[in-house]
Enzyme design. Sequence first.
Site: not given
Ligand SMILES: Cc1cc2nc3c(=O)[nH]c(=O)nc-3n(C[C@H](O)[C@H](O)[C@H](O)COP(=O)(O)OP(=O)(O)OC[C@H]3O[C@@H](n4cnc5c(N)ncnc54)[C@H](O)[C@@H]3O)c2cc1C
Length: 821
Positions: A501
């Site tokens: 989220e």
């Molecule tokens: C267990 C689990 C359940 C989930 N359930 C769902 C679901 O039901 N449906 C769905 O659609 N998604 C779901 N997600 C996805 C979740 O919303 C994403 O994991 C999340 O949005 C982050 O994306 P990412 O993991 O690719 O991290 P990335 O986008 O690669 O981010 C990596 C890091 O970089 C930081 N970062 C990125 N951009 C910026 C910025 N502009 N400024 C500062 N920091 C930044 C982030 O905060 C993070 O710490 C789920 C994820 C998990 C792990």
Amino acid sequence: MTWLLLLTLLAISLACAFYGATLLVWTGTMAAGIALLALTGAVPWLSLAIVTLVFAAIAVPLNMPSWRRQWITAPFLAQFRRMLPDISETEQVALDAGTVGWEGELFAGRPDWNLLKNQPYLDLTVEEQAFLDGPVQELCGMLNGWEITHRDADLNPETWAFLKKHRFFGMIIPKEYGGLGFSAMAHRAVLQKISSVCVVTASTVAVPNSLGPGELLVHYGTEEQKNHFLPRLARGEEIPCFGLTGPTAGSDATSIPDYGIVCRAEYKGKDVLGIRMQFDKRYITLAPVATLIGIAFRLYDPDGLLGGAKDLGISLALVPRDTKGVEVGRRHMPLNLPFQNGPVRGTDVFVPLDALIGGIELAGQGWRMLVECLSVGRAISLPSTSTGGTKMAALATGAYARIRKQFNMPIGRFEGVEAALARIAGNAYATSALSRMTATAVDLGEKPAVPSAIAKYHATEMAREIVRDAMDVHGGKGVILGPRNYLGRGWQGIPVSITVEGANIMTRNLMIFGQGAIRCHPYVLKEMQAARLENPQERVERFDELLFAHVGYSIRNAVRSLVLGLSFGKFAMVPHDRKTAKYYQKLSRYSAALAFVSDVAMLTLGGKLKQKEHISARLGDVLSHLYICSAMLKRFEAQGRPAADQAILAWAFHNAIYKIQVALRLVIDNFPNRYLRGLLRFVVFPFGRREKAPGDRLTHKVAQLLLVPSDTRDRLTRGVYLSATSNHPIQFMERSLPEVIRAEPLERKLLKALKHGDIGGITWEEQVRDAIDKSVLTRHEADILARVREMVTEIIAVDDFDVEELRLGRQPQRIGKQHAA
Ligand SMILES: Cc1cc2nc3c(=O)[nH]c(=O)nc-3n(C[C@H](O)[C@H](O)[C@H](O)COP(=O)(O)OP(=O)(O)OC[C@H]3O[C@@H](n4cnc5c(N)ncnc54)[C@H](O)[C@@H]3O)c2cc1C
């Protein structure tokens, strides 16, 4: 006398600024002040003439709109237009999506505390309470966290059936569609209670009630879609999931490469207009068991079959699991918390146009729909589950720290452990108040975009701090996994809450202040809109109006910040209460400081502020802690200002205020312009940085509150699952705690006799027998000690396993193949 004149005018100006008087009122008051002093004849005429001339030179042009617009506003507007940050369509949608509530007051520098006081402190309806005491209580009693997380990697079939039967998946679906139609407060209470027992079950219940097919259909579905899907979702006949994230689009969700092409194809034996989709999603909660899959994708109409744009934008569709080309079923393993989560892929998946949520009218509106709904789910799901977990950790760690003895003392009496216990209590108090406040906002009809980001970030971060402290206090008992361990899965689950989220780093750095500043500021968004007006005449007139109101607002906040800094908040209008007035005064002071510093940052950095994440994150921290402190004060007042809770409130409040000071200090010390650094330091901290972190005496007092059953401890942990019959380790500990405390004087008596050589014996049993023989203990007292010793042995025990029991999992196929190669 000249000094008198100058001082009088300065006092008038400061008073006007402090109370936010308009330019006209300031001009009139200043003119009246000069006239009065002239009438007294006490001021030399030359001084009077000079001052009058200077005043007229400033006041007259400022009060002449046409002059002002030409010579001040127009040049400034030209510069402003150059600095204007680019706001993408998706950012604009996000900005338009929410409403502004109490956070707007805090951001604007002069919070009206009556608004907070008059905000209702909502409770559950009789029906909601009955659900909590009935099905939720029963569900919690059914859950066996160890079997779920280690043996089955899933809820058992009875639990799934129970959840469906009692419509746990339909809490947010209105009653007319067969759902429970619960308030946000009830939704919060249910998640809080379940998460205090089993995080996997809490996630399973949270997701269908958060952003996904259910909520999207309630808000945007066509009548036909609502009538068909909502009753089925409420009864659990359809299990939903929602896929937005993919391998290349995580935090930057609008960059999804998944797409659909409008085309004709055969569907159920008929030639229909529909969408052929390609998608690759991952991390999707409930996907492995979902029957109804919500998919976010970009919709294209290259052949103009819909007669409009070729790129329609992000759209949302509902795809039944059994649709040809859909691939689901494999699972991810989110840090040993095996709630159903996995990838969803689609190749050449064809669905008719009515699969679009809201039908063809809402094609391309997907991003707006998502951000409009996101804030509501984010205000409830993770803040509530974090609250349940933190309350349970507070309860268990307090009891354990009293029961576990080392060096012949309950470990909770050592100052090092006290520090952890006080943090646990203070953070639990704050988390609960925060999640209650955001749920209240939802029930009051708001779409709390900024508070929901504050709640998501801070509730999960505070939970991370609490679980870390709780693990430390438990030592090895926290580390060894097994049926007796009630902390390990919480520890493992925290990074999941931090990531979903809106991952926390981005939420803190970009969303709380970045969106908060533009959304909550009374002028900035309007100025940006005015600066973009087409008509130059209208543009300059509208901008002028806003600019001068904004300048007045900035001066007001600078003066308020300085005056409240100099007077330690004494001049702020706050509720007159002996116990809490000083808290409100501090909040008023730092609210003015936040407003002033934010204005300076926005004015000098303009669009670059977006990249200056250090600044926006720290200002976001200030706004967040002001909000959390308000929530805690609201809670304290609403609970009848219990004197016994005051120490926890004080600890949590000073902890937050200290963090506000640190954040403001870091903003100022790192401000790019050194002259402004000096000005900000003077206005915000005229007497230096005087806030202190909670002191050792207060820390001791708060820590001790967790070690003894009391009303305060009950209030702090209210809402978690407790049962008189269950033998869950925490229940057992709670039941044992009073007996352990009653036995302490006897233990001390035994120890003293041993130390003085009055009794002897090698084993504990021999020592007790000797104590009975020498009348140090009665037989009854010895029995009490023996019973308590048995309880303590059970409480401090950890699990061990046969090797076979630990080899329950089969290696995933792909890894197996790699190893074989
Ligand atoms: C267990 C689990 C359940 C989930 N359930 C769902 C679901 O039901 N449906 C769905 O659609 N998604 C779901 N997600 C996805 C979740 O919303 C994403 O994991 C999340 O949005 C982050 O994306 P990412 O993991 O690719 O991290 P990335 O986008 O690669 O981010 C990596 C890091 O970089 C930081 N970062 C990125 N951009 C910026 C910025 N502009 N400024 C500062 N920091 C930044 C982030 O905060 C993070 O710490 C789920 C994820 C998990 C792990």
